[in-house]
Design an enzyme around this catalytic site. Structure first.
Site, PDB file in Angstrom:
ATOM      1  N   THR A  35       1.824  14.026  20.231  1.00 51.44           N
ATOM      2  CA  THR A  35       0.300  14.600  20.002  1.00 51.44           C
ATOM      3  C   THR A  35       0.189  15.839  19.271  1.00 51.44           C
ATOM      4  O   THR A  35      -0.931  16.271  18.876  1.00 51.44           O
ATOM      5  CB  THR A  35      -0.129  14.811  21.803  1.00 51.44           C
ATOM      6  OG1 THR A  35       0.844  15.688  22.317  1.00 51.44           O
ATOM      7  CG2 THR A  35      -0.596  13.783  22.528  1.00 51.44           C
ATOM      8  N   SER A 124      16.163  20.872  19.982  1.00 53.77           N
ATOM      9  CA  SER A 124      15.787  21.693  19.034  1.00 53.77           C
ATOM     10  C   SER A 124      16.657  22.951  18.789  1.00 53.77           C
ATOM     11  O   SER A 124      16.294  24.233  18.800  1.00 53.77           O
ATOM     12  CB  SER A 124      14.530  22.255  19.185  1.00 53.77           C
ATOM     13  OG  SER A 124      13.625  21.289  19.224  1.00 53.77           O
ATOM     14  N   SER A 125      18.013  22.652  18.543  1.00 56.16           N
ATOM     15  CA  SER A 125      19.086  23.437  17.847  1.00 56.16           C
ATOM     16  C   SER A 125      18.561  24.160  16.805  1.00 56.16           C
ATOM     17  O   SER A 125      18.690  25.293  16.480  1.00 56.16           O
ATOM     18  CB  SER A 125      20.297  23.103  17.905  1.00 56.16           C
ATOM     19  OG  SER A 125      20.366  21.815  17.012  1.00 56.16           O
ATOM     20  N   SER A 126      17.969  23.590  15.649  1.00 56.18           N
ATOM     21  CA  SER A 126      17.481  23.757  14.577  1.00 56.18           C
ATOM     22  C   SER A 126      16.517  25.015  14.634  1.00 56.18           C
ATOM     23  O   SER A 126      16.368  26.065  13.922  1.00 56.18           O
ATOM     24  CB  SER A 126      17.085  22.872  13.678  1.00 56.18           C
ATOM     25  OG  SER A 126      15.975  22.008  14.015  1.00 56.18           O
ATOM     26  N   ASP A 170       8.336  23.316  18.665  1.00 57.39           N
ATOM     27  CA  ASP A 170       9.886  23.382  18.852  1.00 57.39           C
ATOM     28  C   ASP A 170       9.825  25.131  18.477  1.00 57.39           C
ATOM     29  O   ASP A 170      10.549  25.852  19.341  1.00 57.39           O
ATOM     30  CB  ASP A 170      10.841  22.785  17.823  1.00 57.39           C
ATOM     31  CG  ASP A 170      10.863  21.374  17.974  1.00 57.39           C
ATOM     32  OD1 ASP A 170       9.921  20.788  19.018  1.00 57.39           O
ATOM     33  OD2 ASP A 170      11.248  20.557  17.447  1.00 57.39           O
TER      34      ASP A 170
END
Length: 383
Positions: A35, A124-126, A170
């Site tokens: 979304t 979402s480590s980045s 994120d």
């Protein structure tokens, strides 16, 4: 182990204590999938798995960066942000590049970073690497960025330098997280609201399929195009429609004859998911976990059949929970075609839940199930 090991590595490498240590968490998204690029709502939270940064300013323009978990290090200049042969470093250089573009003046730095965010699990480590460095540089160089500006710098680093066309969720969740709360982020105007999610008797469990089907990127772009096509068709009949937020199921029914069957199903999912997030938030205000869990299951069904971004492994894990009285809700989380399911499970039944699911998954796919129990925490902060 963290952040003590990161600080120790910093001291061993640079023979000095770091100026600050920053914790940048990973995130989950409880409901509101696909979304973000459709002007809808998302409902993420930051979690107690994080990347930690030990950092100090330098007197020159060099950046000496150490990736603790990869046992890798490199040096680059803040005045010349060009891509590194170390792919991990490009998330850092991307942040430096965006801060330069924003006209911020700062020097070099020494940094050691690492943490316990599982890689490839869709948490979402980045984004945590980007938000952590943005926050740390803002602090040690007094750059005067607001929290939202740091989010925007972090997202731009991933879009422009790393080259991943992600939405803002994120980085937003990693920065703005609040303990025992979820964030309802309005992706149309970036307004947001916290909703308490007290789970004294339950835990959030991520079950990692351990697969990533290669369909992901190309299908993601296709979904975006299908949604744009559906919205154009709707706007041709209803000129007042400015975004998906203006679309009702009645409008969709009227426009259905003008759409292909596939495009109609994509549209049906988006309209339904925007509504589900609103209902789920109301349920949280009433402390009604039952309704919240039902909405999670409805989301999975929509992602499986209408949006078609699930896969057999994800469907199997969700299906296994449906008759389990200890599970409030379960669904696939993230872009799809692999990654994790997110589950809300009774604390007292956690061990039997894991044991049963692990055995079933092994039997069905001959694969070990990896799982993570996570708690909802504050966003990026100084340790």
């Amino acid at each position: 182990m963290y952040p003590e090991s990161i600080i120790k590595k910093f001291v061993d490498t640079f023979s000095a204590e770091p100026a600050i240590t920053v914790r940048a968490p990973g995130r989950i998204n409880l409901i509101g999938e696909h979304t973000d690029y459709n002007d809808g709502y998302v409902l993420p939270a930051s979690i107690d798995k994080a990347i930690y940064f030990a950092i100090s300013p330098r007197t020159d323009n060099e950046c000496h960066a150490v990736a603790f978990d990869l046992d890798s290090s490199t040096v680059f200049s803040v005045n010349n942000p060009v891509a590194s042969e170390h792919s991990w470093c490009n998330y850092l250089i991307g942040v430096v590049d965006e801060l330069q573009k924003a006209g911020k003046k700062f020097g070099g730095f020494n940094v050691v970073f690492g943490g316990d965010i599982p890689l490839g699990a869709g948490v979402s480590s980045s984004a945590a690497v980007e938000t952590g460095l943005s926050f740390a540089l803002n602090h040690i160089y007094n750059l005067g960025l607001s929290t939202l500006q740091m989010v925007q710098v972090s997202k731009a680093a991933e879009n422009n330098f790393v080259g991943v066309n992600c939405g803002i969720m994120d980085q937003f969740a990693s920065m703005f997280g609040k303990k025992d709360s979820v964030i309802r982020l309005d992706c149309r105007d970036l307004s947001f609201e916290y909703f308490p999610i007290a789970l004294p008797d339950h835990v959030v469990v991520l079950c990692n399929t351990g697969v990533k089907h290669s369909l992901g990127d190309s299908e993601y772009n296709t979904r975006r195009l299908e949604c744009e096509e559906a919205l154009r068709t709707l706007a041709s009949i209803f000129p007042e429609i400015g975004s998906w937020r203006d679309v009702t199921f009645e409008m969709l029914a009227e426009a259905e004859p003008l759409m292909t069957e596939v495009v109609y199903r994509r549209a049906k999912y988006v309209v339904g998911e925007i509504e589900r997030v609103v209902v789920a938030c109301e349920a949280l205000l009433q402390n009604d976990l039952g309704t919240f869990g039902r909405k999670m299951y409805e989301t999975h069904r929509g992602l499986q059949h209408d949006y078609e971004v699930s896969c057999p492994e994800l469907d199997f894990l969700v299906e296994q929970t449906r008759e389990n009285m200890a599970v409030i809700g379960s669904r696939m989380m993230g872009g799809g075609f692999g990654g994790c399911t997110v589950n809300i499970v009774e604390k007292s039944q956690l061990d039997s839940f894991i044991a049963g699911l692990t055995e079933a998954y092994r039997k069905e796919f001959n694969r070990e199930l990896v799982y993570y129990v996570v708690a909802l925490t504050n966003g990026t902060e100084i340790v």
